[in-house]
Design a protein around this motif. Structure first.
Motif, PDB file in Angstrom:
ATOM      1  N   MET A 165     105.434 -22.662  91.003  1.00 14.74           N
ATOM      2  CA  MET A 165     106.682 -23.162  91.583  1.00 14.74           C
ATOM      3  C   MET A 165     107.218 -24.425  90.906  1.00 14.74           C
ATOM      4  O   MET A 165     108.420 -24.488  90.584  1.00 14.74           O
ATOM      5  N   PRO A 166     106.415 -25.464  90.654  1.00 12.16           N
ATOM      6  CA  PRO A 166     106.970 -26.641  89.953  1.00 12.16           C
ATOM      7  C   PRO A 166     107.488 -26.321  88.557  1.00 12.16           C
ATOM      8  O   PRO A 166     108.510 -26.867  88.132  1.00 12.16           O
ATOM      9  N   LEU A 167     106.804 -25.427  87.861  1.00  7.58           N
ATOM     10  CA  LEU A 167     107.245 -25.065  86.515  1.00  7.58           C
ATOM     11  C   LEU A 167     108.578 -24.321  86.560  1.00  7.58           C
ATOM     12  O   LEU A 167     109.482 -24.575  85.740  1.00  7.58           O
ATOM     13  N   LEU A 168     108.720 -23.428  87.510  1.00  2.44           N
ATOM     14  CA  LEU A 168     109.992 -22.715  87.662  1.00  2.44           C
ATOM     15  C   LEU A 168     111.106 -23.657  88.102  1.00  2.44           C
ATOM     16  O   LEU A 168     112.267 -23.490  87.692  1.00  2.44           O
ATOM     17  N   THR A 169     110.767 -24.648  88.905  1.00  2.00           N
ATOM     18  CA  THR A 169     111.775 -25.616  89.339  1.00  2.00           C
ATOM     19  C   THR A 169     112.278 -26.446  88.162  1.00  2.00           C
ATOM     20  O   THR A 169     113.481 -26.720  88.048  1.00  2.00           O
ATOM     21  N   ILE A 170     111.368 -26.858  87.285  1.00  2.00           N
ATOM     22  CA  ILE A 170     111.778 -27.603  86.083  1.00  2.00           C
ATOM     23  C   ILE A 170     112.705 -26.744  85.227  1.00  2.00           C
ATOM     24  O   ILE A 170     113.720 -27.230  84.701  1.00  2.00           O
ATOM     25  N   MET A 171     112.373 -25.462  85.096  1.00  3.91           N
ATOM     26  CA  MET A 171     113.252 -24.566  84.341  1.00  3.91           C
ATOM     27  C   MET A 171     114.615 -24.448  85.003  1.00  3.91           C
ATOM     28  O   MET A 171     115.653 -24.463  84.321  1.00  3.91           O
ATOM     29  N   MET A 172     114.640 -24.341  86.333  1.00  4.17           N
ATOM     30  CA  MET A 172     115.909 -24.266  87.052  1.00  4.17           C
ATOM     31  C   MET A 172     116.735 -25.526  86.816  1.00  4.17           C
ATOM     32  O   MET A 172     117.951 -25.454  86.567  1.00  4.17           O
ATOM     33  N   ASP A 173     116.105 -26.696  86.885  1.00  2.00           N
ATOM     34  CA  ASP A 173     116.826 -27.953  86.704  1.00  2.00           C
ATOM     35  C   ASP A 173     117.474 -28.027  85.322  1.00  2.00           C
ATOM     36  O   ASP A 173     118.671 -28.334  85.193  1.00  2.00           O
ATOM     37  N   PHE A 174     116.696 -27.745  84.301  1.00  2.00           N
ATOM     38  CA  PHE A 174     117.228 -27.921  82.951  1.00  2.00           C
ATOM     39  C   PHE A 174     118.153 -26.784  82.528  1.00  2.00           C
ATOM     40  O   PHE A 174     119.076 -27.012  81.740  1.00  2.00           O
ATOM     41  N   SER A 175     117.942 -25.587  83.049  1.00  6.08           N
ATOM     42  CA  SER A 175     118.914 -24.527  82.772  1.00  6.08           C
ATOM     43  C   SER A 175     120.224 -24.813  83.495  1.00  6.08           C
ATOM     44  O   SER A 175     121.308 -24.521  82.974  1.00  6.08           O
ATOM     45  N   GLY A 176     120.141 -25.417  84.683  1.00  2.00           N
ATOM     46  CA  GLY A 176     121.359 -25.835  85.377  1.00  2.00           C
ATOM     47  C   GLY A 176     122.094 -26.917  84.612  1.00  2.00           C
ATOM     48  O   GLY A 176     123.332 -26.908  84.524  1.00  2.00           O
ATOM     49  N   MET A 177     121.338 -27.867  84.047  1.00  2.00           N
ATOM     50  CA  MET A 177     121.955 -28.900  83.218  1.00  2.00           C
ATOM     51  C   MET A 177     122.611 -28.283  81.983  1.00  2.00           C
ATOM     52  O   MET A 177     123.701 -28.705  81.563  1.00  2.00           O
ATOM     53  N   LEU A 178     121.961 -27.281  81.415  1.00  2.00           N
ATOM     54  CA  LEU A 178     122.543 -26.592  80.260  1.00  2.00           C
ATOM     55  C   LEU A 178     123.839 -25.895  80.647  1.00  2.00           C
ATOM     56  O   LEU A 178     124.846 -25.983  79.916  1.00  2.00           O
ATOM     57  N   GLY A 179     123.839 -25.202  81.787  1.00  2.00           N
ATOM     58  CA  GLY A 179     125.068 -24.558  82.242  1.00  2.00           C
ATOM     59  C   GLY A 179     126.171 -25.565  82.506  1.00  2.00           C
ATOM     60  O   GLY A 179     127.341 -25.326  82.175  1.00  2.00           O
TER      61      GLY A 179
END
Length: 275
Positions: A165-179
């Motif tokens: 879960m923390p690893l997926l959350t980090i991916m969500m955060d930075f992919s959101g920043m990319l978007g």
């Protein structure tokens, strides 16, 4: 007169009985799930640790969920950026768009959306998989071979999801920043260096660490609820489908409720995060 009174009282009593029985059933279910989770915590500290199973499930829950999380993160980043621009343009504060997006994503939106997405994908899978093993008597076969089915099936999945879960959350955060960057670059031509410099100007390590760590609790809740509902499945394939559906619904509700509590606790113990 007495017959009329009796007819009026009996339906009211039946309603009270139904409400009371539902309330007792909810309390009983909550207690059973809490007991299941407490047992999992105790068993997780005892050998053997089944590291191979934990890593296998972490791969299934994390790596295979990554495309969904990344795609959702980019889409959410683009949408949030467009809405934020529409709001801040009224006040001439376009320069604050990257920072506003980063605060919204990292502190709350990223962890919560990740939890709900994982509850839908992984929670349903755990409930259906363990439920199918229960109705086909595979769990009984494991126990007949002296295998601790609770630890092998439930505890390993709980630990794996708490890791993923923390690893997926980090991916969500930075992919959101990319978007958000892609939307902002298309709208104003802002460079990526300036965008990310502004985005992280109001974000501290405490923001990222605390918001990410609370998803460990989300992972625990998803796996415990789904594991319990799957292990108590009955009525064949119909029960498996019901366990899968209930796993998603209950996990999502608990994530939302626990998120409110965890945010309040974070603000209480770390008041500087509110700034």
């Amino acid at each position: 007169m007495s017959e009329t009174l009796t007819r009026d009282v009996i339906p009211q009593l039946s309603v009270v009985d139904r409400v009371g029985s539902r309330a007792l059933a909810v309390c009983e279910l909550a207690g059973a799930i809490a007991t299941f989770g407490a047992k999992a915590v105790v068993e997780a500290a005892r050998p053997p640790y089944e590291l191979r199973e934990v890593l296998r499930h972490a791969y299934q829950f994390g790596y295979r969920s990554a495309p969904l999380i990344f795609t959702a993160g980019v889409a959410i980043g683009v949408v949030l950026s467009m809405h934020t621009r529409a709001s801040l343009e009224r006040f001439g504060a376009e320069a604050m768009i990257p920072a506003a997006l980063a605060i919204a994503l990292i502190r709350e939106t990223g962890p919560l959306i990740t939890g709900l997405l994982v509850a839908g994908r992984v929670g349903a899978g755990i409930g259906a998989e363990i439920g199918a093993m229960r109705v086909t008597e595979q769990i009984d076969a494991l126990e007949a071979h002296a295998v601790d089915s609770f630890k092998y099936l439930a505890v390993t999945r709980i630990i794996a999801l708490m890791i993923a879960m923390p690893l997926l959350t980090i991916m969500m955060d930075f992919s959101g920043m990319l978007g958000g960057y892609l939307a902002e670059a298309a709208a104003s031509g802002m460079s990526w260096q300036l965008y990310f410099e502004r985005a992280f100007s109001f974000i501290s390590y405490a923001d990222m660490i605390l918001a990410t760590l609370k998803t460990v609790v989300f992972g625990f809740l998803i796996a415990v609820v789904s594991g319990y509902l799957g292990s108590t499945t009955s009525r064949g394939t119909e029960g498996v489908g019901e366990a899968s559906t209930r796993s998603v619904v209950m996990s999502s509700v608990l994530i939302i409720v626990s998120d409110v509590i965890l945010v309040k606790l974070i603000f209480f113990f770390y008041p500087g995060v509110q700034g």
